[in-house]
Scaffold this motif. Structure first.
Motif, PDB file in Angstrom:
ATOM      1  N   HIS A   1      -6.430   0.685  -2.128  1.00 10.46           N
ATOM      2  CA  HIS A   1      -6.660  -0.104  -0.920  1.00 10.46           C
ATOM      3  C   HIS A   1      -5.736  -1.327  -0.884  1.00 10.46           C
ATOM      4  CE1 HIS A   1     -11.040   1.552  -0.466  1.00 10.46           C
ATOM      5  NE2 HIS A   1     -10.118   2.426  -0.095  1.00 10.46           N
ATOM      6  N   SER A   2      -5.565  -1.980  -2.028  1.00 13.73           N
ATOM      7  CA  SER A   2      -4.713  -3.169  -2.083  1.00 13.73           C
ATOM      8  C   SER A   2      -3.254  -2.819  -1.789  1.00 13.73           C
ATOM      9  CB  SER A   2      -4.829  -3.835  -3.461  1.00 13.73           C
ATOM     10  OG  SER A   2      -6.151  -4.294  -3.688  1.00 13.73           O
ATOM     11  N   ARG A   3      -2.789  -1.700  -2.307  1.00 13.75           N
ATOM     12  CA  ARG A   3      -1.411  -1.284  -2.044  1.00 13.75           C
ATOM     13  C   ARG A   3      -1.214  -0.973  -0.559  1.00 13.75           C
ATOM     14  NH1 ARG A   3      -0.374   3.555  -6.032  1.00 13.75           N
ATOM     15  NH2 ARG A   3       1.807   3.344  -5.369  1.00 13.75           N
ATOM     16  N   TYR A   4      -2.143  -0.220   0.020  1.00 11.84           N
ATOM     17  CA  TYR A   4      -2.016   0.124   1.432  1.00 11.84           C
ATOM     18  C   TYR A   4      -2.157  -1.105   2.321  1.00 11.84           C
ATOM     19  CZ  TYR A   4      -1.692   5.183   1.033  1.00 11.84           C
ATOM     20  OH  TYR A   4      -1.241   6.452   0.786  1.00 11.84           O
ATOM     21  N   HIS A   5      -3.059  -2.021   1.952  1.00 10.11           N
ATOM     22  CA  HIS A   5      -3.251  -3.202   2.793  1.00 10.11           C
ATOM     23  C   HIS A   5      -2.001  -4.079   2.784  1.00 10.11           C
ATOM     24  CE1 HIS A   5      -6.654  -5.848   4.539  1.00 10.11           C
ATOM     25  NE2 HIS A   5      -5.502  -6.131   5.125  1.00 10.11           N
ATOM     26  N   THR A   6      -1.372  -4.229   1.618  1.00  6.98           N
ATOM     27  CA  THR A   6      -0.149  -5.015   1.552  1.00  6.98           C
ATOM     28  C   THR A   6       0.983  -4.329   2.320  1.00  6.98           C
ATOM     29  OG1 THR A   6      -0.869  -5.687  -0.662  1.00  6.98           O
ATOM     30  CG2 THR A   6       1.364  -6.293  -0.003  1.00  6.98           C
ATOM     31  N   ALA A   7       1.053  -3.002   2.229  1.00  7.20           N
ATOM     32  CA  ALA A   7       2.053  -2.258   3.003  1.00  7.20           C
ATOM     33  C   ALA A   7       1.842  -2.456   4.497  1.00  7.20           C
ATOM     34  CB  ALA A   7       2.003  -0.779   2.645  1.00  7.20           C
ATOM     35  N   GLN A   8       0.594  -2.515   4.917  1.00  4.39           N
ATOM     36  CA  GLN A   8       0.291  -2.754   6.337  1.00  4.39           C
ATOM     37  C   GLN A   8       0.784  -4.125   6.783  1.00  4.39           C
ATOM     38  OE1 GLN A   8      -3.051  -4.733   7.507  1.00  4.39           O
ATOM     39  NE2 GLN A   8      -1.569  -5.035   9.144  1.00  4.39           N
ATOM     40  N   HIS A   9       0.631  -5.135   5.918  1.00  3.24           N
ATOM     41  CA  HIS A   9       1.159  -6.462   6.259  1.00  3.24           C
ATOM     42  C   HIS A   9       2.674  -6.412   6.460  1.00  3.24           C
ATOM     43  CE1 HIS A   9      -2.234  -9.450   5.251  1.00  3.24           C
ATOM     44  NE2 HIS A   9      -2.780  -8.237   5.266  1.00  3.24           N
ATOM     45  N   LEU A  10       3.368  -5.723   5.546  1.00  2.00           N
ATOM     46  CA  LEU A  10       4.816  -5.584   5.688  1.00  2.00           C
ATOM     47  C   LEU A  10       5.172  -4.885   6.997  1.00  2.00           C
ATOM     48  CD1 LEU A  10       6.071  -4.512   2.138  1.00  2.00           C
ATOM     49  CD2 LEU A  10       6.365  -6.736   3.246  1.00  2.00           C
ATOM     50  N   LEU A  11       4.459  -3.809   7.303  1.00  2.00           N
ATOM     51  CA  LEU A  11       4.743  -3.044   8.509  1.00  2.00           C
ATOM     52  C   LEU A  11       4.479  -3.886   9.754  1.00  2.00           C
ATOM     53  CD1 LEU A  11       5.535  -0.450   9.943  1.00  2.00           C
ATOM     54  CD2 LEU A  11       3.192   0.385   9.611  1.00  2.00           C
ATOM     55  N   SER A  12       3.395  -4.632   9.768  1.00  2.00           N
ATOM     56  CA  SER A  12       3.091  -5.485  10.928  1.00  2.00           C
ATOM     57  C   SER A  12       4.194  -6.505  11.157  1.00  2.00           C
ATOM     58  CB  SER A  12       1.749  -6.197  10.715  1.00  2.00           C
ATOM     59  OG  SER A  12       0.669  -5.298  10.793  1.00  2.00           O
ATOM     60  N   ALA A  13       4.647  -7.134  10.072  1.00  2.00           N
ATOM     61  CA  ALA A  13       5.702  -8.140  10.197  1.00  2.00           C
ATOM     62  C   ALA A  13       7.018  -7.509  10.640  1.00  2.00           C
ATOM     63  CB  ALA A  13       5.885  -8.863   8.864  1.00  2.00           C
ATOM     64  N   LEU A  14       7.330  -6.348  10.093  1.00  2.00           N
ATOM     65  CA  LEU A  14       8.570  -5.639  10.435  1.00  2.00           C
ATOM     66  C   LEU A  14       8.584  -5.269  11.922  1.00  2.00           C
ATOM     67  CD1 LEU A  14       9.926  -2.615   8.360  1.00  2.00           C
ATOM     68  CD2 LEU A  14      10.024  -2.658  10.835  1.00  2.00           C
ATOM     69  N   LEU A  15       7.486  -4.706  12.411  1.00  2.00           N
ATOM     70  CA  LEU A  15       7.436  -4.289  13.812  1.00  2.00           C
ATOM     71  C   LEU A  15       7.526  -5.485  14.753  1.00  2.00           C
ATOM     72  CD1 LEU A  15       4.709  -1.473  13.732  1.00  2.00           C
ATOM     73  CD2 LEU A  15       7.200  -1.243  13.682  1.00  2.00           C
ATOM     74  N   LEU A  16       6.927  -6.608  14.357  1.00  2.00           N
ATOM     75  CA  LEU A  16       7.013  -7.799  15.202  1.00  2.00           C
ATOM     76  C   LEU A  16       8.429  -8.362  15.204  1.00  2.00           C
ATOM     77  CD1 LEU A  16       5.306  -9.712  16.955  1.00  2.00           C
ATOM     78  CD2 LEU A  16       4.894 -11.099  14.908  1.00  2.00           C
ATOM     79  N   ASP A  17       9.056  -8.409  14.025  1.00  2.00           N
ATOM     80  CA  ASP A  17      10.406  -8.967  13.916  1.00  2.00           C
ATOM     81  C   ASP A  17      11.459  -8.114  14.608  1.00  2.00           C
ATOM     82  OD1 ASP A  17       9.619 -11.175  12.510  1.00  2.00           O
ATOM     83  OD2 ASP A  17      10.229 -10.425  10.553  1.00  2.00           O
ATOM     84  N   GLU A  18      11.397  -6.805  14.404  1.00  2.00           N
ATOM     85  CA  GLU A  18      12.504  -5.942  14.812  1.00  2.00           C
ATOM     86  C   GLU A  18      12.258  -5.155  16.100  1.00  2.00           C
ATOM     87  OE1 GLU A  18      14.272  -3.772  11.615  1.00  2.00           O
ATOM     88  OE2 GLU A  18      13.797  -5.327  10.132  1.00  2.00           O
ATOM     89  N   PHE A  19      10.980  -5.083  16.522  1.00  2.00           N
ATOM     90  CA  PHE A  19      10.670  -4.347  17.758  1.00  2.00           C
ATOM     91  C   PHE A  19       9.856  -5.182  18.742  1.00  2.00           C
ATOM     92  CE2 PHE A  19      11.463  -1.191  14.502  1.00  2.00           C
ATOM     93  CZ  PHE A  19      12.160  -0.189  15.159  1.00  2.00           C
ATOM     94  N   ASP A  20       9.542  -6.422  18.362  1.00  2.00           N
ATOM     95  CA  ASP A  20       8.670  -7.277  19.179  1.00  2.00           C
ATOM     96  C   ASP A  20       7.361  -6.557  19.508  1.00  2.00           C
ATOM     97  OD1 ASP A  20       8.031  -9.673  20.458  1.00  2.00           O
ATOM     98  OD2 ASP A  20       8.759  -8.967  22.404  1.00  2.00           O
TER      99      ASP A  20
ATOM    100  N   HIS B   1      -5.065  -7.409  -1.873  1.00  2.00           N
ATOM    101  CA  HIS B   1      -3.633  -7.143  -1.837  1.00  2.00           C
ATOM    102  C   HIS B   1      -3.086  -7.087  -3.250  1.00  2.00           C
ATOM    103  CE1 HIS B   1      -4.909  -9.373   1.757  1.00  2.00           C
ATOM    104  NE2 HIS B   1      -4.066  -8.592   2.419  1.00  2.00           N
ATOM    105  N   VAL B   2      -1.906  -6.514  -3.394  1.00  2.00           N
ATOM    106  CA  VAL B   2      -1.221  -6.535  -4.684  1.00  2.00           C
ATOM    107  C   VAL B   2      -0.518  -7.881  -4.845  1.00  2.00           C
ATOM    108  CG1 VAL B   2      -0.960  -4.042  -4.802  1.00  2.00           C
ATOM    109  CG2 VAL B   2       0.831  -5.418  -3.687  1.00  2.00           C
ATOM    110  N   ALA B   3      -0.074  -8.171  -6.060  1.00  2.00           N
ATOM    111  CA  ALA B   3       0.540  -9.472  -6.344  1.00  2.00           C
ATOM    112  C   ALA B   3       2.010  -9.518  -5.979  1.00  2.00           C
ATOM    113  CB  ALA B   3       0.370  -9.814  -7.826  1.00  2.00           C
ATOM    114  N   ASN B   4       2.628  -8.349  -5.795  1.00  2.00           N
ATOM    115  CA  ASN B   4       4.056  -8.290  -5.534  1.00  2.00           C
ATOM    116  C   ASN B   4       4.338  -7.025  -4.728  1.00  2.00           C
ATOM    117  OD1 ASN B   4       7.016  -7.565  -6.222  1.00  2.00           O
ATOM    118  ND2 ASN B   4       6.804  -9.617  -7.106  1.00  2.00           N
ATOM    119  N   THR B   5       5.266  -7.098  -3.789  1.00  2.00           N
ATOM    120  CA  THR B   5       5.523  -5.910  -2.965  1.00  2.00           C
ATOM    121  C   THR B   5       5.980  -4.719  -3.789  1.00  2.00           C
ATOM    122  OG1 THR B   5       7.804  -6.602  -2.479  1.00  2.00           O
ATOM    123  CG2 THR B   5       6.084  -7.314  -0.946  1.00  2.00           C
ATOM    124  N   SER B   6       6.582  -4.956  -4.955  1.00  2.00           N
ATOM    125  CA  SER B   6       7.020  -3.836  -5.797  1.00  2.00           C
ATOM    126  C   SER B   6       5.844  -3.011  -6.294  1.00  2.00           C
ATOM    127  CB  SER B   6       7.837  -4.353  -6.984  1.00  2.00           C
ATOM    128  OG  SER B   6       7.055  -5.194  -7.807  1.00  2.00           O
TER     129      SER B   6
END
Length: 264
Positions: free
Chosen positions: A110-129, A228-233
């Motif tokens: 769950h922590s890995r997927y939740h952190t990945a979701q944060h990355l995806l949300s930020a990416l979509l906002l930054d690059e696709f508005d 969440h995980v402690a690091n995106t890696s």
């Protein structure tokens, strides 16, 4: 009110607590403190066990659901160790010291997927508005809804590649608390989505994913009570598995960790 320890440290999976009260139909235990995460924010509940600390080997109770009601409720069932009697063992009395263990594999997923979701949300906002409008994660897959007309196959390839770049960057993930008034005055509400939280929540937990270099603004900063995980890696390789249209100008993106994708 149960002290929600996972807000300060979401890596702990074994802890001690004291029973404050018990409820029936279904059987539930309320603790003075807990690391069990209750269902919320698109993240499923933790499962695990609760055992009397000085129970001389008493069979533990299996935590099958965790939910936030007036406080955190741990729904329990007797484990297979309870013996062959048809009568369920009594719930621990209030005041009983207990040892609790969270199912670590489920929590980590769950922590890995939740952190990945944060990355995806930020990416979509930054690059696709494209602002996130909803999400749901599981132990082996996840989905995210975004305000966008339609993602093409090329878009999905680009999203997957960028996600994995962010994972490989090994960016630290951290959290801290902030009072709501300060957060609303100083943080970008398009990212933090404070407007989606009930007005009754006056203190927020802010989760940040670091920028590319030390001193940069965070890549993502949002109000979130999940784990969440402690690091995106720690997320591992991410695969974008598909998309679908959810309505006028709303898209759903499905993704999974590479280890959870069937290879034909």
């Amino acid at each position: 009110m149960t002290e929600r320890l996972y807000l300060a440290d979401d890596a702990v999976t074994t802890f001690e607590a004291t029973v404050e009260r018990v409820l029936s139909d279904p059987a539930r235990i309320v603790l003075d403190r807990t690391h069990f995460y209750p269902t919320g924010g698109g993240q499923p509940h933790d499962t695990g066990t609760i055992r009397a600390t000085d129970g001389d080997g008493d069979a533990p109770w299996r935590v099958v659901d965790t939910e936030m009601a007036d406080t955190v409720h741990h729904e329990v069932e007797p484990t297979g160790d309870a013996g062959s009697s048809d009568e369920a063992p009594a719930l621990p009395e209030p005041g009983t010291d207990v040892t609790c263990e969270i199912d670590a594999d489920r929590r980590v997923a769950h922590s890995r997927y939740h952190t990945a979701q944060h990355l995806l949300s930020a990416l979509l906002l930054d690059e696709f508005d494209a602002q996130t409008t909803g999400n749901q994660l599981y132990a082996d897959r996840a989905r995210l809804d975004a305000a966008y007309e339609r993602f093409t196959d090329d878009d999905l390839d680009r999203i997957e590649a960028r996600l994995n770049e962010l994972v490989a960057d090994a960016r630290p993930v951290s959290s801290y608390t902030m009072d709501r008034e300060t957060a609303e005055a100083t943080l970008d509400t398009d990212r933090t989505r404070i407007d989606l939280l009930p007005d009754s929540i006056e203190e927020l937990r802010i989760v940040e994913i670091a920028g590319a270099d030390e001193g940069d603004e965070p890549y993502d900063r949002t109000a979130c009570a999940g784990t969440h995980v402690a690091n995106t890696s720690d997320i591992g390789e991410v695969v974008v598995t598909g998309r679908e249209t959810k309505g006028p100008e709303e898209e759903r993106v499905r993704f999974a960790l590479a280890e959870h994708v069937d290879v034909e």
